[in-house]
Design a protein around this motif. Structure first.
Motif, PDB file in Angstrom:
ATOM      1  N   ARG A  25       3.651   2.150   5.087  1.00 44.97           N
ATOM      2  CA  ARG A  25       3.537   3.455   4.443  1.00 44.97           C
ATOM      3  C   ARG A  25       2.738   3.407   3.146  1.00 44.97           C
ATOM      4  O   ARG A  25       2.497   4.434   2.524  1.00 44.97           O
ATOM      5  CB  ARG A  25       4.927   4.047   4.218  1.00 44.97           C
ATOM      6  N   ALA A  26       2.323   2.218   2.742  1.00 46.85           N
ATOM      7  CA  ALA A  26       1.420   2.055   1.605  1.00 46.85           C
ATOM      8  C   ALA A  26       0.709   0.721   1.777  1.00 46.85           C
ATOM      9  O   ALA A  26       1.242  -0.212   2.369  1.00 46.85           O
ATOM     10  CB  ALA A  26       2.178   2.092   0.282  1.00 46.85           C
ATOM     11  N   LYS A  53      -2.746   6.889   4.789  1.00 49.65           N
ATOM     12  CA  LYS A  53      -1.746   6.236   3.962  1.00 49.65           C
ATOM     13  C   LYS A  53      -2.421   5.854   2.646  1.00 49.65           C
ATOM     14  O   LYS A  53      -3.624   5.575   2.634  1.00 49.65           O
ATOM     15  CB  LYS A  53      -1.224   4.978   4.667  1.00 49.65           C
ATOM     16  N   ALA A 106       5.493   3.853  -0.866  1.00 52.69           N
ATOM     17  CA  ALA A 106       6.023   3.623   0.477  1.00 52.69           C
ATOM     18  C   ALA A 106       7.288   4.436   0.738  1.00 52.69           C
ATOM     19  O   ALA A 106       7.643   4.666   1.901  1.00 52.69           O
ATOM     20  CB  ALA A 106       6.311   2.140   0.677  1.00 52.69           C
ATOM     21  N   THR A 146       5.037  10.302   3.395  1.00 55.71           N
ATOM     22  CA  THR A 146       3.752   9.736   3.813  1.00 55.71           C
ATOM     23  C   THR A 146       2.806  10.783   4.373  1.00 55.71           C
ATOM     24  O   THR A 146       1.601  10.739   4.120  1.00 55.71           O
ATOM     25  CB  THR A 146       3.983   8.624   4.853  1.00 55.71           C
ATOM     26  N   LYS A 147       3.334  11.711   5.172  1.00 53.66           N
ATOM     27  CA  LYS A 147       2.463  12.744   5.749  1.00 53.66           C
ATOM     28  C   LYS A 147       1.806  13.573   4.654  1.00 53.66           C
ATOM     29  O   LYS A 147       0.612  13.878   4.718  1.00 53.66           O
ATOM     30  CB  LYS A 147       3.260  13.655   6.694  1.00 53.66           C
ATOM     31  N   GLY A 158       8.750   9.599   6.018  1.00 57.83           N
ATOM     32  CA  GLY A 158       7.336   9.615   6.374  1.00 57.83           C
ATOM     33  C   GLY A 158       7.063  10.418   7.626  1.00 57.83           C
ATOM     34  O   GLY A 158       6.071  10.182   8.322  1.00 57.83           O
TER      35      GLY A 158
END
Length: 261
Positions: free
Chosen positions: A50-51, A99, A201, A205-206, A260
């Motif tokens: 996520r990152a 991301k 993270a 996320t979206k 996320g």
């Protein structure tokens, strides 16, 4: 997962990618350029990521192109292939990843290395780091989107001077100019990067991916086009699970647990 020239570690929702040719200050050859592209693709496809953190091993972040490769009759892929198959795809992957990508600039970032750094979403530099548009010093022009991002980050006049004169800019000066997010001391560098990456993270996320797409589009959109795109993406964001969780957490006065999604 690892490659001789690229190392990848995934932990706690964060993918840490390290350029790993420290003996040549992480300068790019064909192997490393193609491996970096594949590593970005792996991160894009892995929902647990996520990152992303992009850094370099050793004293340098990246010294740009390995000149031994381009001066070797046997190894030289030619500038057309280097740009179209190496650097341009790397820049596009960084910008098109849905991301956030943190540029963790641990040392000198020169030439293509400097411009790959500037393509990242958030750039944090070690106080020992420096940035140099080294192209003109050997009779070349800035590539890897240097002529695109640099004037947008620091203004036309300053960008033009740095590109033409090849001045080396310290991490402190880069922050002052707005070239990077911030610089930190050597002692704080790793901890700052880790804290920032984990924070990203654990965010929605979206929504972060949409912010990234909107900023990309703002480079060329009219005001009317940008407003329309904001409307479209805000409606989509409002339908996400993370939005529902964020509102519920706000009302319940608790910390949100974003997934996320």
């Amino acid at each position: 997962m690892s490659n001789n020239s690229i190392l990848l570690k995934i932990e706690n929702g964060v993918a840490q990618i390290a350029l790993n040719r420290p003996e040549v200050f992480n300068s790019f050859n064909r192997e490393m350029a193609l491996a970096l592209q594949k590593t970005f693709d792996t991160c894009e496809a892995d929902d647990s990521v996520r990152a992303i953190v992009l850094t370099g091993n050793g004293k340098a972040f990246c010294a740009g192109q390995d000149l031994k490769e381009v001066t070797s009759p046997e190894l030289n892929p030619g500038f057309k292939k280097i740009l179209e198959e190496h650097y341009n795809p790397i820049i596009l992957r960084i910008r098109n990843l849905k991301k956030p990508v943190i540029g963790a600039i641990n040392g000198v970032a020169a030439g293509a290395g400097a411009n790959i750094a500037l393509a990242c979403d958030i750039v944090v530099a070690n106080e020992r780091a420096s940035f140099i548009q080294a192209f003109s010093l050997i009779g070349l022009i800035p590539d890897s989107a240097g002529t695109y991002f640099l004037p947008r980050l620091i203004g036309f006049q300053k960008a033009s001077a740095l590109a033409m004169l090849g001045d080396k800019i310290s991490a402190e000066e880069a922050e002052r100019l707005g070239m990077i997010y911030k610089y930190v001391s050597s002692e704080e560098f790793e901890g700052t990067i880790e804290k920032l990456a984990i924070k990203l993270a654990n965010m929605p996320t979206k929504a972060l991916g949409m912010i990234k797409e909107l900023f990309n589009s703002s480079m060329t959109n009219t005001l009317e086009e940008q407003l329309a795109m904001e409307s479209k993406y805000q409606i989509e964001a409002a339908q996400s699970e993370d939005y529902a969780e964020g509102v519920a957490a706000f009302i319940e006065k608790r910390k949100p647990n974003f997934k996320g999604q």
